[in-house]
Write an enzyme that holds these catalytic residues in place. Structure first.
Site, PDB file in Angstrom:
ATOM      1  N   GLU A   1      10.354  23.695   4.236  1.00  0.00           N
ATOM      2  CA  GLU A   1      11.214  23.923   5.566  1.00  0.00           C
ATOM      3  C   GLU A   1      11.200  25.377   5.793  1.00  0.00           C
ATOM      4  O   GLU A   1      10.964  26.398   4.983  1.00  0.00           O
ATOM      5  CB  GLU A   1      12.612  23.421   4.978  1.00  0.00           C
ATOM      6  CG  GLU A   1      12.692  21.884   4.504  1.00  0.00           C
ATOM      7  CD  GLU A   1      12.629  20.981   5.825  1.00  0.00           C
ATOM      8  OE1 GLU A   1      12.229  21.363   6.929  1.00  0.00           O
ATOM      9  OE2 GLU A   1      13.244  20.041   5.774  1.00  0.00           O
TER      10      GLU A   1
ATOM     11  N   HIS B   1       7.819  22.046   9.435  1.00  0.00           N
ATOM     12  CA  HIS B   1       7.668  21.799   7.810  1.00  0.00           C
ATOM     13  C   HIS B   1       6.110  21.376   7.421  1.00  0.00           C
ATOM     14  O   HIS B   1       5.511  20.388   8.041  1.00  0.00           O
ATOM     15  CB  HIS B   1       8.753  21.243   6.861  1.00  0.00           C
ATOM     16  CG  HIS B   1       8.863  19.816   7.138  1.00  0.00           C
ATOM     17  ND1 HIS B   1      10.060  19.319   7.590  1.00  0.00           N
ATOM     18  CD2 HIS B   1       8.047  18.719   7.287  1.00  0.00           C
ATOM     19  CE1 HIS B   1       9.883  18.099   7.620  1.00  0.00           C
ATOM     20  NE2 HIS B   1       8.649  17.777   7.571  1.00  0.00           N
TER      21      HIS B   1
ATOM     22  N   ASP C   1       4.859  15.469  -2.053  1.00  0.00           N
ATOM     23  CA  ASP C   1       6.279  15.275  -2.322  1.00  0.00           C
ATOM     24  C   ASP C   1       6.980  14.239  -2.717  1.00  0.00           C
ATOM     25  O   ASP C   1       6.419  13.206  -2.476  1.00  0.00           O
ATOM     26  CB  ASP C   1       6.818  16.158  -0.902  1.00  0.00           C
ATOM     27  CG  ASP C   1       6.462  15.490   0.128  1.00  0.00           C
ATOM     28  OD1 ASP C   1       5.900  14.629   0.187  1.00  0.00           O
ATOM     29  OD2 ASP C   1       6.670  16.133   1.318  1.00  0.00           O
TER      30      ASP C   1
ATOM     31  N   ASP D   1      10.477  20.741  12.532  1.00  0.00           N
ATOM     32  CA  ASP D   1      10.867  21.982  12.208  1.00  0.00           C
ATOM     33  C   ASP D   1       9.481  22.911  11.893  1.00  0.00           C
ATOM     34  O   ASP D   1       9.734  23.884  11.397  1.00  0.00           O
ATOM     35  CB  ASP D   1      12.010  22.059  11.693  1.00  0.00           C
ATOM     36  CG  ASP D   1      11.607  21.540  10.136  1.00  0.00           C
ATOM     37  OD1 ASP D   1      10.649  21.001   9.793  1.00  0.00           O
ATOM     38  OD2 ASP D   1      12.732  21.351   9.566  1.00  0.00           O
TER      39      ASP D   1
END
Ligand code: F6R
Length: 241
Positions: free
Chosen positions: A143, A138, A67, A136
């Site tokens: 996400e 990811h 990313d 979280d």
């Protein structure tokens, strides 16, 4: 799923680097999927050490990073391209032309995402994917949501991710709100995956990813159905298993 627990982050890094070395031994021009963030830093240090000592040769290796932040130029101090150069590529004998990080500053992000997706597939897919995990859940910057996103895509970062990544920036407002990330399809298509997690703060996400339901609300849970995935954890990250 194989779960390995090590004493600390340094031991996780050594184990992960050994897996990378074995992959390159098996296939000298293998395609590595690489992650940024704090977690893989000990792995990258160990890879650099092994390269310096002649134990791994990266000269034919190809890499695709997961990313990049939207809006950050490759030479921006917080860009993931710069991170990769500083943490790994500048210290090993990889040909930089063979290293790839998604473009965060193009005029057409959707087109860039599609091109990156196609480039990974044209390279034959990823042989070994290194992943970290967000608080979280990811993976990459995929996400939590209502569905698993398949292809490389543009995502809006959650408040939790922005909070976590503020430590790399001067202030919270400087953290880009969007990123371009490989999708779950590319990640799941990797022939082998190692997910690294260290520190107590990652324990809840690790427990949910490994023991919880498979749901897009916990993206890493998808790894439960990958045929060749290993979790390399330190004792703190494994403490809720
Ligand atoms: C980074 C990436 C992210 C990180 C995750 C954990 O390329 O894809 O999924 O792996 O945010 O980051 P750290 O390791 O900094 O806790």
């Amino acid at each position: 799923m194989l779960i390995h627990v090590y004493k600390d982050a340094q031991e996780v890094g050594k184990a992960a680097a050994m897996i990378v070395a074995a992959e390159i031994l098996k296939k000298e021009d293998c395609v590595l999927g690489l992650a940024t963030g704090s977690t893989p830093i000990p792995t990258y240090k160990e890879m650099a050490r092994m390269n310096k000592e002649g134990l791994i040769d990266f000269s034919k290796v190809r890499s695709y990073n997961l990313d990049e932040y939207i809006g950050l130029a490759p030479d921006h101090i917080c860009s993931y391209r710069r991170f990769m150069n500083e943490q790994l590529f500048d210290h090993i004998n990889i040909d930089k032309a063979n290293t790839h990080v998604p473009c965060g500053i193009g005029e057409d992000h959707e087109a860039d995402a599609k091109a990156y997706d196609e480039a990974v597939e044209a390279a034959g897919g990823i042989d070994l994917q290194i992943l970290g995990i967000g608080h979280d859940g990811h993976i990459g910057f995929n996400e939590p949501g209502d569905e698993f996103i398949s292809a490389t895509n543009i995502v809006t970062l959650t408040d939790m991710t922005i909070d976590a990544n503020t430590r790399f920036f001067e202030k919270r407002d400087d953290v880009p709100r969007q990123a371009i990330t490989l999708g779950n399809r590319n990640i799941m298509a990797a022939k082998r995956i190692i997910l690294l997690a260290t520190g107590k703060d990652k324990a809840p996400a690790i427990a949910a990813a490994i023991k919880g339901n498979i749901t897009p609300k916990m993206p890493a849970s998808l790894l439960q159905v990958h045929p060749n995935v290993q979790f390399l954890l330190d004792e703190a990250a494994a403490s809720l298993l």
